[in-house]
Design a protein around this motif. Sequence first.
Motif, PDB file in Angstrom:
ATOM      1  N   GLY A 187      45.239  56.522  40.980  1.00 43.83           N
ATOM      2  CA  GLY A 187      45.340  55.754  39.740  1.00 43.83           C
ATOM      3  C   GLY A 187      46.665  55.042  39.624  1.00 43.83           C
ATOM      4  O   GLY A 187      47.072  54.647  38.521  1.00 43.83           O
TER       5      GLY A 187
ATOM      6  N   ASN B  42      41.016  48.120  45.729  1.00 47.91           N
ATOM      7  CA  ASN B  42      40.094  48.394  44.618  1.00 47.91           C
ATOM      8  C   ASN B  42      38.746  47.712  44.834  1.00 47.91           C
ATOM      9  O   ASN B  42      37.702  48.316  44.576  1.00 47.91           O
TER      10      ASN B  42
ATOM     11  N   HIS C  24      36.044  50.558  44.878  1.00 43.13           N
ATOM     12  CA  HIS C  24      35.297  50.758  43.639  1.00 43.13           C
ATOM     13  C   HIS C  24      34.030  49.916  43.561  1.00 43.13           C
ATOM     14  O   HIS C  24      33.494  49.703  42.474  1.00 43.13           O
TER      15      HIS C  24
ATOM     16  N   LEU D   7      47.001  49.797  40.454  1.00 36.86           N
ATOM     17  CA  LEU D   7      47.208  48.666  39.541  1.00 36.86           C
ATOM     18  C   LEU D   7      48.561  48.758  38.844  1.00 36.86           C
ATOM     19  O   LEU D   7      49.220  47.747  38.620  1.00 36.86           O
TER      20      LEU D   7
ATOM     21  N   SER E 163      38.339  57.247  44.890  1.00 36.96           N
ATOM     22  CA  SER E 163      39.441  56.772  44.061  1.00 36.96           C
ATOM     23  C   SER E 163      40.774  57.319  44.565  1.00 36.96           C
ATOM     24  O   SER E 163      40.849  58.420  45.108  1.00 36.96           O
TER      25      SER E 163
ATOM     26  N   ASP F 119      35.305  40.308  43.035  1.00 36.32           N
ATOM     27  CA  ASP F 119      34.159  41.001  43.635  1.00 36.32           C
ATOM     28  C   ASP F 119      32.999  40.959  42.655  1.00 36.32           C
ATOM     29  O   ASP F 119      33.195  40.738  41.461  1.00 36.32           O
TER      30      ASP F 119
HETATM   31  N1  LIG Z   1      37.529  45.883  41.359  1.00 38.07           N
HETATM   32  C1  LIG Z   1      37.282  46.968  40.612  1.00 38.07           C
HETATM   33  N2  LIG Z   1      36.000  47.301  40.299  1.00 38.07           N
HETATM   34  C2  LIG Z   1      35.726  48.366  39.551  1.00 38.07           C
HETATM   35  N3  LIG Z   1      36.655  49.206  39.049  1.00 38.07           N
HETATM   36  C3  LIG Z   1      37.937  48.936  39.324  1.00 38.07           C
HETATM   37  C4  LIG Z   1      38.319  47.799  40.089  1.00 38.07           C
HETATM   38  N4  LIG Z   1      39.660  47.799  40.153  1.00 38.07           N
HETATM   39  C5  LIG Z   1      40.099  48.852  39.466  1.00 38.07           C
HETATM   40  N5  LIG Z   1      39.083  49.564  38.951  1.00 38.07           N
HETATM   41  C6  LIG Z   1      39.188  50.767  38.111  1.00 38.07           C
HETATM   42  O1  LIG Z   1      40.491  50.887  37.665  1.00 38.07           O
HETATM   43  C7  LIG Z   1      41.032  52.151  37.957  1.00 38.07           C
HETATM   44  C8  LIG Z   1      42.501  52.048  38.260  1.00 38.07           C
HETATM   45  O2  LIG Z   1      42.737  51.412  39.468  1.00 38.07           O
HETATM   46  P1  LIG Z   1      43.962  51.794  40.329  1.00 38.07           P
HETATM   47  O3  LIG Z   1      45.152  51.754  39.477  1.00 38.07           O
HETATM   48  O4  LIG Z   1      43.992  50.943  41.556  1.00 38.07           O
HETATM   49  O5  LIG Z   1      43.715  53.312  40.693  1.00 38.07           O
HETATM   50  P2  LIG Z   1      42.833  53.941  41.837  1.00 38.07           P
HETATM   51  O6  LIG Z   1      42.288  52.817  42.642  1.00 38.07           O
HETATM   52  O7  LIG Z   1      43.812  54.771  42.567  1.00 38.07           O
HETATM   53  O8  LIG Z   1      41.786  54.723  41.151  1.00 38.07           O
HETATM   54  C9  LIG Z   1      40.252  52.662  39.106  1.00 38.07           C
HETATM   55  O9  LIG Z   1      40.144  54.053  39.068  1.00 38.07           O
HETATM   56  C10 LIG Z   1      38.890  52.003  38.926  1.00 38.07           C
HETATM   57  O10 LIG Z   1      38.049  52.821  38.200  1.00 38.07           O
END
Ligand SMILES: Nc1ncnc2c1ncn2[C@@H]1O[C@H](COP(=O)(O)OP(=O)(O)O)[C@@H](O)[C@H]1O
Length: 462
Positions: free
Chosen positions: A414, A357, A361, A417, A411, A385
């Motif tokens: 989802g 992530n 992201h 996390l 992305s 970050d």
């Molecule tokens: N470090 C980060 N900075 C910004 N947004 C984040 C970060 N970590 C997670 N996100 C947001 O949380 C959402 C869910 O994360 P995740 O469950 O890992 O799904 P994915 O990475 O597959 O989109 C992501 O789509 C992103 O928008």
Amino acid sequence: MLALLVVALGALAVAYAIVVPRLEARLVDAKLDQLEKDSRLVAANVPLDLTTEAQSFAEEVSNERGARVVIYQVVSRRPLLLLIRGDSRVGSSLDVERNAVVRRAVATRRSRRGTLIKEDQRFAEVASPAANRQAVVVLLRDSLVDPLSSVQFVKRRLILAGLIALGVALILGYAGASMHARRIRRLERAADRIAGGEFDEPAVDRGNDELGQLAGAFERMRARLENLDRARREFIANASHELRTPLFSLGGFLELLDDEELDEPTRREFVKTMREQVERLTKLATDLLDLSRLDAGRLRLEWEPVELRSVAQVLADEFRVLAGPGGHRVDVVADGDPVALGDELRVLQAGRALVDNALVHTPPGTRIAIRTWADGATAYLSIADDGPGVPPEHAAHVFDRFYRASSDLASGSGLGLAIARELTAAMGGNVTLETRAGQTVATLVLRTTPAFSREQTDGVFT
Ligand SMILES: Nc1ncnc2c1ncn2[C@@H]1O[C@H](COP(=O)(O)OP(=O)(O)O)[C@@H](O)[C@H]1O
Ligand SMILES: [Mg+2]
């Protein structure tokens, strides 16, 4: 209903058995007492000349006292005279022998009492010897119909009360039973509906009793099953959607590749994209498998000491390869040597989702720091970050399955996390995310145990 009936009738039967015989005995005793008093009085006044005066005396007394009077005169143990309400006749010894009360009074020269049944009627009788006349005994006999009429009255009342109680018990029992039966049947129907997979109609019962509580438990079960069912449907819908997108894309590229006139660089570009899609599919399939194992509680975990410093190092190394020359910078800051308790591969997997992530992201040039530390019985691994962070309206949902806060192509599905949190939860830990513009910190919170403190692990595990 039956129980009510038995109780009502039983109570009345006991009351009857206690009240009726006692009352009867008392009334008979009272009558006998009165007769005895009368008979003594009469015995004291028996006329001297029985042959001429006895008849009128007996009649007089009879009228006065309302009782039948018989005067016995026993000569040489033979009764000489027998008078019954004016009928006078000479009796025989048999008359004395026949009447037990008279017989005993003659024998003992004392007042004697008793009851007898004659022509279906009960009588009380008392025989008293005349005070000054050796051979004379006066017998007073009176019907017990009048005094016992109150017993009859009580009996009739008790029977009437019994009938009323019976009716009330029947009505109450029937009403109560059918009301309960109705409520139980309603619950039964609700259970059948739930068993049949219909969760829309709530199980209601307004009662405050055990049935009401049971209905409440049913309702909670229904609501929970409804949620689970909805989650399952959503999961399937989301998963199929996620699978379909790369599959469509792969199908499209395959068709394009079929084109004979494709130049080499374009073909290579297509194959590269297709490889990425296959990777995405593989990752998705692995994630879905992990989720289904987590759901079924069949995820196999090794319980071992996990050195978070080396986990951080592995993550940083992998990260640098992935980041390439894109410009992300990474630092590892290890505070001591925290040792967590869990499955090293799963800790790595969860950490990888967080690092991914921080990489995906955030824009290039972002600084990323991986930190590890311990605090009492808890060990931490955080990835920070200074990217844009998660918008506040999404922050509450980022741990939901298939939830994406941004729709950019980089992305994933989802699931990152969600899986990270469920994995660490299975190891007794948690994942937290603190985010604001310019600073996002995702932290793996894991358990540690005193047994895995640094002193002991030094020799054994390093
Ligand atoms: N470090 C980060 N900075 C910004 N947004 C984040 C970060 N970590 C997670 N996100 C947001 O949380 C959402 C869910 O994360 P995740 O469950 O890992 O799904 P994915 O990475 O597959 O989109 C992501 O789509 C992103 O928008
Ligand atoms: Mg992710």
